[in-house]
Structure formats: C-alpha cells, structure tokens
Design an enzyme around this catalytic site. Structure first.
Site, mmCIF file in Angstrom:
data_model
loop_
_atom_site.group_PDB
_atom_site.id
_atom_site.type_symbol
_atom_site.label_atom_id
_atom_site.label_comp_id
_atom_site.label_asym_id
_atom_site.label_seq_id
_atom_site.Cartn_x
_atom_site.Cartn_y
_atom_site.Cartn_z
ATOM 1 N N CYS A 1 -47.314 -141.641 64.190
ATOM 2 C CA CYS A 1 -46.577 -142.893 64.010
ATOM 3 C C CYS A 1 -47.304 -143.877 63.073
ATOM 4 C CB CYS A 1 -46.297 -143.490 65.383
ATOM 5 S SG CYS A 1 -44.832 -144.530 65.404
ATOM 6 N N HIS B 1 -44.484 -139.549 70.160
ATOM 7 C CA HIS B 1 -45.424 -139.874 71.225
ATOM 8 C C HIS B 1 -45.115 -138.874 72.339
ATOM 9 C CE1 HIS B 1 -46.553 -143.483 69.107
ATOM 10 N NE2 HIS B 1 -45.283 -143.741 68.915
HETATM 11 N N1 GLN Z 1 -45.670 -150.292 63.796
HETATM 12 C C1 GLN Z 1 -45.112 -149.073 63.318
HETATM 13 C C2 GLN Z 1 -43.599 -149.059 63.364
HETATM 14 O O1 GLN Z 1 -42.993 -149.786 64.098
HETATM 15 C C3 GLN Z 1 -45.677 -147.903 64.094
HETATM 16 C C4 GLN Z 1 -45.271 -147.898 65.547
HETATM 17 C C5 GLN Z 1 -45.989 -146.886 66.379
HETATM 18 O O2 GLN Z 1 -47.060 -146.414 66.041
HETATM 19 N N2 GLN Z 1 -45.424 -146.594 67.523
HETATM 20 O O3 GLN Z 1 -42.989 -148.287 62.675
#
Ligand code: GLN
Length: 223
Positions: free
Chosen positions: A93, A192
């Site tokens: 992510c 995740h």
């Molecule tokens: N901040 C980033 C987004 O919203 C990554 C989010 C995350 O790692 N869950 O795309």
C-alpha cells in the site's frame, strides 16, 4: 545462517496489521531452522544494500508517507542497487506507492517516490477504495485473498507485470483489473490482511527467494 530482514520505516509504516507479515516471514524461516534477525531502518538511518535478504515496507497514512517520501531519497541509490541486484522486497500500500515515481495524496500534495519501478499513483477523487479483494497470479498459479483500503490509484507502466488479475475488489485503480506489481524479486500489493498470513503460498515463493539470496550472501561473506 541468519536471514537478515530490514523493516523499512517500520515505526511509521505499519497500518492494518501489516507487521503480521514480518511475523509470518520470521515463522516461515524458523520452520526451516534458519535464524532471523530483523532491523528497523527508519528516518535518518543508512540502508546498506549488501546487508539484507528481505526488505519489508508496509502501508501508512498520508502524513507518515510525507515524512518517508523525503527521507527515502537519501536511501534511494542503495535501494535501487538492492532491487536491481534481485534483493527481495515486499511493498504494501503506502510503501508500494513510494517505490514508484510519485504519489499525489488526497490533499493534492506531490510526494516523490524512488522510481524503482515504472508506475505512479494519484488520488483522483476523495473516495477511498475499501473492501475485500481477490486476485489471481498466473505466474505462480495462486489465488490471493486480502483487504484493501486506499485513496491512491496506481497506474503501471506497460512493461510492469501486475501481481494479480482482479477477481473481486478494486486493486491498483478500480479500472484496469490489475493489482499490485512484480519486478525482479520485488512484490508490491495493496493487500492488507496481512497478505503473507492469508496467502501462505505467496509466503513460500518469497521465503524461497530470500533463502537463496541468503545463501549467496553468506558464500560471498565467507569467500
Ligand atoms: N495513504 C495511502 C492511500 O490512502 C496508503 C494507505 C495505506 O497504506 N493503507 O492510498
């Protein structure tokens, strides 16, 4: 022999239980009687490309990503060297996004990535892509299960292979049916879950690559 894991920005980039990936890697290595040493490499620390067998770079919020985006430029050359030399990387992510050219966050702020892989990410709309996700990886013949929650939309360059083809969920951008990417031994994903706990077949692929690198590194040290 000791498997050397680098937890890149692990004190800042660790959303949605991503640290469980580390526990899974440690467990998989120890099940093969391999010792594991995990080092946190964060703001102001050096990253030495010759020292590690796996780099794990988890997800994070936009604020943490803005700190990491600046600091990671000081580690860029060594990280590029590591990736080009077939080092194993798992980018999830927010960590994934910073391995590409750039990420434009939900407030429109431009965050530099390290351009290790040809892709970019932006947040075109205020809607987040949230929910369960399933993809299929043809190269390893694995179905992958996870959970995604991101504002960023990632667009891969033509020569970059996705990690999976979308069966359910949004993936890289909600448009082109791709999820994550693979480049050399770098595996990136929006999953995740954590991805390695839910998808042990992928863990096996990754740990096998990392153990092969560990054996090579040890031979080099002992030569
Ligand atoms: N901040 C980033 C987004 O919203 C990554 C989010 C995350 O790692 N869950 O795309």
């Amino acid at each position: 022999m000791t498997l050397e894991i680098c937890h890149l920005y692990g004190n800042l980039m660790n959303t949605y239980g991503d640290n469980g990936n580390l526990l899974m890697l440690q467990y998989a290595a120890k099940s093969q009687n391999v010792k594991v040493n995990t080092t946190l490499v964060s703001l102001g620390d050096d990253f030495n490309a010759d020292k590690y067998d796996i780099v794990f770079f988890g997800g994070g919020q936009d604020y943490e990503q803005s700190l990491v985006s600046k600091d990671i430029q000081t580690k860029k050359n060594e990280l590029l060297k590591y990736i080009e030399n077939d080092g194993v990387v798992i980018g999830i992510c927010g960590g994934y996004q910073l391995l590409g050219h750039y990420y434009i966050n939900a407030s429109g702020q431009y965050l530099n990535g390290i351009g290790a892989i040809d892709f970019y990410s932006d947040s075109k709309s205020s809607t987040r892509l949230i929910g369960d996700i399933t993809t299929y990886n043809q190269r390893f013949d694995i179905t992958l299960y996870g959970y995604e929650n991101h504002a960023g939309r990632t667009y891969l360059g033509k020569s970059v292979t996705p990690l999976g083809e979308i069966k359910e969920g949004y993936g890289n951008n909600g448009e082109d049916k791709t999820e994550g990417c693979m480049y050399k031994n770098t595996f990136c994903s929006y999953f995740h879950g954590p991805i390695l706990v839910r998808n042990q077949a992928l863990t096996k692929v990754i740990i096998d690559l990392a153990l092969a690198n560990m054996n090579r590194r040890q031979k080099y040290i002992n030569a």
